[in-house]
Design a protein around this motif. Structure first.
Motif, PDB file in Angstrom:
ATOM      1  N   THR A 146       0.835  -1.203   0.000  1.00  0.00           N
ATOM      2  CA  THR A 146       0.000   0.000   0.000  1.00  0.00           C
ATOM      3  C   THR A 146       0.871   1.256   0.000  1.00  0.00           C
ATOM      4  O   THR A 146       0.680   2.154  -0.819  1.00  0.00           O
ATOM      5  N   VAL A 147       1.827   1.302   0.923  1.00  0.00           N
ATOM      6  CA  VAL A 147       2.702   2.481   1.012  1.00  0.00           C
ATOM      7  C   VAL A 147       3.491   2.648  -0.291  1.00  0.00           C
ATOM      8  O   VAL A 147       3.537   3.737  -0.867  1.00  0.00           O
ATOM      9  N   ASN A 148       4.094   1.567  -0.766  1.00  0.00           N
ATOM     10  CA  ASN A 148       4.953   1.652  -1.954  1.00  0.00           C
ATOM     11  C   ASN A 148       4.173   1.973  -3.216  1.00  0.00           C
ATOM     12  O   ASN A 148       4.740   2.495  -4.176  1.00  0.00           O
ATOM     13  N   SER A 149       2.874   1.696  -3.233  1.00  0.00           N
ATOM     14  CA  SER A 149       2.079   2.017  -4.427  1.00  0.00           C
ATOM     15  C   SER A 149       2.015   3.519  -4.679  1.00  0.00           C
ATOM     16  O   SER A 149       1.724   3.949  -5.796  1.00  0.00           O
ATOM     17  N   LEU A 150       2.313   4.315  -3.654  1.00  0.00           N
ATOM     18  CA  LEU A 150       2.294   5.770  -3.831  1.00  0.00           C
ATOM     19  C   LEU A 150       3.227   6.222  -4.949  1.00  0.00           C
ATOM     20  O   LEU A 150       2.944   7.196  -5.644  1.00  0.00           O
ATOM     21  N   VAL A 151       4.333   5.507  -5.162  1.00  0.00           N
ATOM     22  CA  VAL A 151       5.277   5.929  -6.207  1.00  0.00           C
ATOM     23  C   VAL A 151       4.651   5.837  -7.587  1.00  0.00           C
ATOM     24  O   VAL A 151       5.098   6.516  -8.517  1.00  0.00           O
ATOM     25  N   GLU A 152       3.605   5.037  -7.733  1.00  0.00           N
ATOM     26  CA  GLU A 152       2.977   4.858  -9.041  1.00  0.00           C
ATOM     27  C   GLU A 152       1.976   5.955  -9.381  1.00  0.00           C
ATOM     28  O   GLU A 152       1.745   6.232 -10.545  1.00  0.00           O
ATOM     29  N   TRP A 153       1.356   6.548  -8.387  1.00  0.00           N
ATOM     30  CA  TRP A 153       0.304   7.513  -8.708  1.00  0.00           C
ATOM     31  C   TRP A 153       0.465   8.886  -8.064  1.00  0.00           C
ATOM     32  O   TRP A 153      -0.108   9.848  -8.561  1.00  0.00           O
ATOM     33  N   TYR A 154       1.217   8.994  -6.998  1.00  0.00           N
ATOM     34  CA  TYR A 154       1.378  10.301  -6.350  1.00  0.00           C
ATOM     35  C   TYR A 154       2.308  11.185  -7.174  1.00  0.00           C
ATOM     36  O   TYR A 154       3.345  10.736  -7.660  1.00  0.00           O
ATOM     37  N   ARG A 155       1.942  12.448  -7.326  1.00  0.00           N
ATOM     38  CA  ARG A 155       2.785  13.444  -7.989  1.00  0.00           C
ATOM     39  C   ARG A 155       2.982  14.621  -7.039  1.00  0.00           C
ATOM     40  O   ARG A 155       2.013  15.103  -6.443  1.00  0.00           O
ATOM     41  N   PRO A 156       4.230  15.084  -6.870  1.00  0.00           N
ATOM     42  CA  PRO A 156       4.490  16.214  -5.976  1.00  0.00           C
ATOM     43  C   PRO A 156       3.578  17.400  -6.299  1.00  0.00           C
ATOM     44  O   PRO A 156       3.291  17.685  -7.464  1.00  0.00           O
ATOM     45  N   GLY A 157       3.104  18.034  -5.242  1.00  0.00           N
ATOM     46  CA  GLY A 157       2.232  19.189  -5.395  1.00  0.00           C
ATOM     47  C   GLY A 157       0.764  18.818  -5.480  1.00  0.00           C
ATOM     48  O   GLY A 157      -0.098  19.689  -5.554  1.00  0.00           O
ATOM     49  N   GLN A 158       0.472  17.547  -5.477  1.00  0.00           N
ATOM     50  CA  GLN A 158      -0.903  17.067  -5.555  1.00  0.00           C
ATOM     51  C   GLN A 158      -1.689  17.542  -4.348  1.00  0.00           C
ATOM     52  O   GLN A 158      -1.191  17.506  -3.223  1.00  0.00           O
ATOM     53  N   ARG A 159      -2.923  17.990  -4.566  1.00  0.00           N
ATOM     54  CA  ARG A 159      -3.767  18.462  -3.475  1.00  0.00           C
ATOM     55  C   ARG A 159      -4.037  17.357  -2.462  1.00  0.00           C
ATOM     56  O   ARG A 159      -4.254  16.214  -2.830  1.00  0.00           O
ATOM     57  N   GLY A 160      -3.968  17.685  -1.186  1.00  0.00           N
ATOM     58  CA  GLY A 160      -4.262  16.725  -0.132  1.00  0.00           C
ATOM     59  C   GLY A 160      -3.081  15.863   0.281  1.00  0.00           C
ATOM     60  O   GLY A 160      -3.225  14.987   1.123  1.00  0.00           O
ATOM     61  N   ALA A 161      -1.927  16.099  -0.309  1.00  0.00           N
ATOM     62  CA  ALA A 161      -0.762  15.254  -0.037  1.00  0.00           C
ATOM     63  C   ALA A 161      -0.316  15.324   1.419  1.00  0.00           C
ATOM     64  O   ALA A 161       0.192  14.339   1.953  1.00  0.00           O
ATOM     65  N   GLU A 162      -0.530  16.467   2.072  1.00  0.00           N
ATOM     66  CA  GLU A 162      -0.069  16.598   3.455  1.00  0.00           C
ATOM     67  C   GLU A 162      -0.760  15.605   4.385  1.00  0.00           C
ATOM     68  O   GLU A 162      -0.205  15.203   5.389  1.00  0.00           O
ATOM     69  N   GLY A 163      -1.963  15.168   4.048  1.00  0.00           N
ATOM     70  CA  GLY A 163      -2.680  14.215   4.880  1.00  0.00           C
ATOM     71  C   GLY A 163      -2.507  12.768   4.441  1.00  0.00           C
ATOM     72  O   GLY A 163      -3.070  11.855   5.054  1.00  0.00           O
ATOM     73  N   LEU A 164      -1.728  12.543   3.398  1.00  0.00           N
ATOM     74  CA  LEU A 164      -1.569  11.205   2.837  1.00  0.00           C
ATOM     75  C   LEU A 164      -0.986  10.178   3.816  1.00  0.00           C
ATOM     76  O   LEU A 164      -1.533   9.081   3.940  1.00  0.00           O
ATOM     77  N   PRO A 165       0.107  10.483   4.531  1.00  0.00           N
ATOM     78  CA  PRO A 165       0.633   9.485   5.483  1.00  0.00           C
ATOM     79  C   PRO A 165      -0.391   9.065   6.540  1.00  0.00           C
ATOM     80  O   PRO A 165      -0.511   7.878   6.857  1.00  0.00           O
ATOM     81  N   ASP A 166      -1.164  10.023   7.060  1.00  0.00           N
ATOM     82  CA  ASP A 166      -2.194   9.680   8.045  1.00  0.00           C
ATOM     83  C   ASP A 166      -3.299   8.852   7.408  1.00  0.00           C
ATOM     84  O   ASP A 166      -3.806   7.908   8.021  1.00  0.00           O
ATOM     85  N   ALA A 167      -3.669   9.175   6.172  1.00  0.00           N
ATOM     86  CA  ALA A 167      -4.715   8.419   5.483  1.00  0.00           C
ATOM     87  C   ALA A 167      -4.275   6.977   5.253  1.00  0.00           C
ATOM     88  O   ALA A 167      -5.065   6.040   5.430  1.00  0.00           O
ATOM     89  N   VAL A 168      -3.022   6.776   4.865  1.00  0.00           N
ATOM     90  CA  VAL A 168      -2.498   5.425   4.651  1.00  0.00           C
ATOM     91  C   VAL A 168      -2.537   4.640   5.963  1.00  0.00           C
ATOM     92  O   VAL A 168      -2.999   3.490   5.998  1.00  0.00           O
TER      93      VAL A 168
END
Length: 194
Positions: free
Chosen positions: A161-183
């Motif tokens: 789950t964590v490593n899948s972020l490299v496939e779809w996350y792009r820097p500057g994406q909205r909501g990224a600051e809450g991503l670690p907590d969401a995971v």
């Protein structure tokens, strides 16, 4: 006389940033020193002034990602407390490191063991996974995580789950600051013992 005033001075770190970008775009095996010199805007001899070659650049890049991941395991919140809380901290911080070091972690996740450096990186990744699996096992033994999911499988699912972020996350994406907590929330709502 040539004007070199517009050429940026290269350090190992700035060269590494360019190298990681090119390795991620072309693959390690598909990248030549000529490709790196073109991308960096410097001569191959300038690159060799900083490093011995392409494999040293790979080792520095994946080493940076691995060092950041292993540092998490030494943080106080990962070293003491209830196993489930320690595990949740490790998962959340791993997501944070992935986001902060995205190109480096992306490269790390793409190594396949074709070189001595890649084999070294895979061995260190296995060591990290093993240490996290021990934490999962401790949380299961303490009754804090479900016992019906084998700890090694749970570890693979968590980091898949964590490593899948490299496939779809792009820097500057909205909501990224809450991503670690969401995971962490997503993972632990399903894993916690009820």
């Amino acid at each position: 006389m040539a004007d070199h005033s517009t050429r940026a001075a290269y350090t190992v770190d700035s060269l590494l940033a360019v190298t990681v970008r090119v390795f991620n775009e072309r693959g390690y095996d598909g990248t030549s020193m000529e490709d790196l010199s073109r991308a960096a805007g410097i001569s191959k001899s300038s690159i060799y002034h900083h490093v011995r070659g392409k494999e040293e650049l790979l080792r520095l890049a994946v080493g940076r990602a691995l060092d950041a991941l292993f540092a998490i395991l030494d943080e106080p919140a990962a070293a003491a407390g209830r196993p489930v809380d320690r595990l949740e901290h490790v998962v959340r911080r791993t997501a944070e490191v992935l986001l902060a070091e995205l190109p480096y972690v992306t490269l790390l996740l793409r190594v396949r063991g074709n070189t001595a450096t890649e084999l070294w990186a895979l061995e260190r990744r296995r060591d990290f996974d093993h240490r996290v699996a021990e934490l999962v096992q401790a949380a299961v033994a303490a009754g804090e995580l479900r016992a019906d999911v084998e700890p090694r499988l749970a570890t693979r699912l968590l980091f898949g789950t964590v490593n899948s972020l490299v496939e779809w996350y792009r820097p500057g994406q909205r909501g990224a600051e809450g991503l670690p907590d969401a995971v962490a929330r997503f993972a632990f709502e399903g894993l916690r013992a009820r």
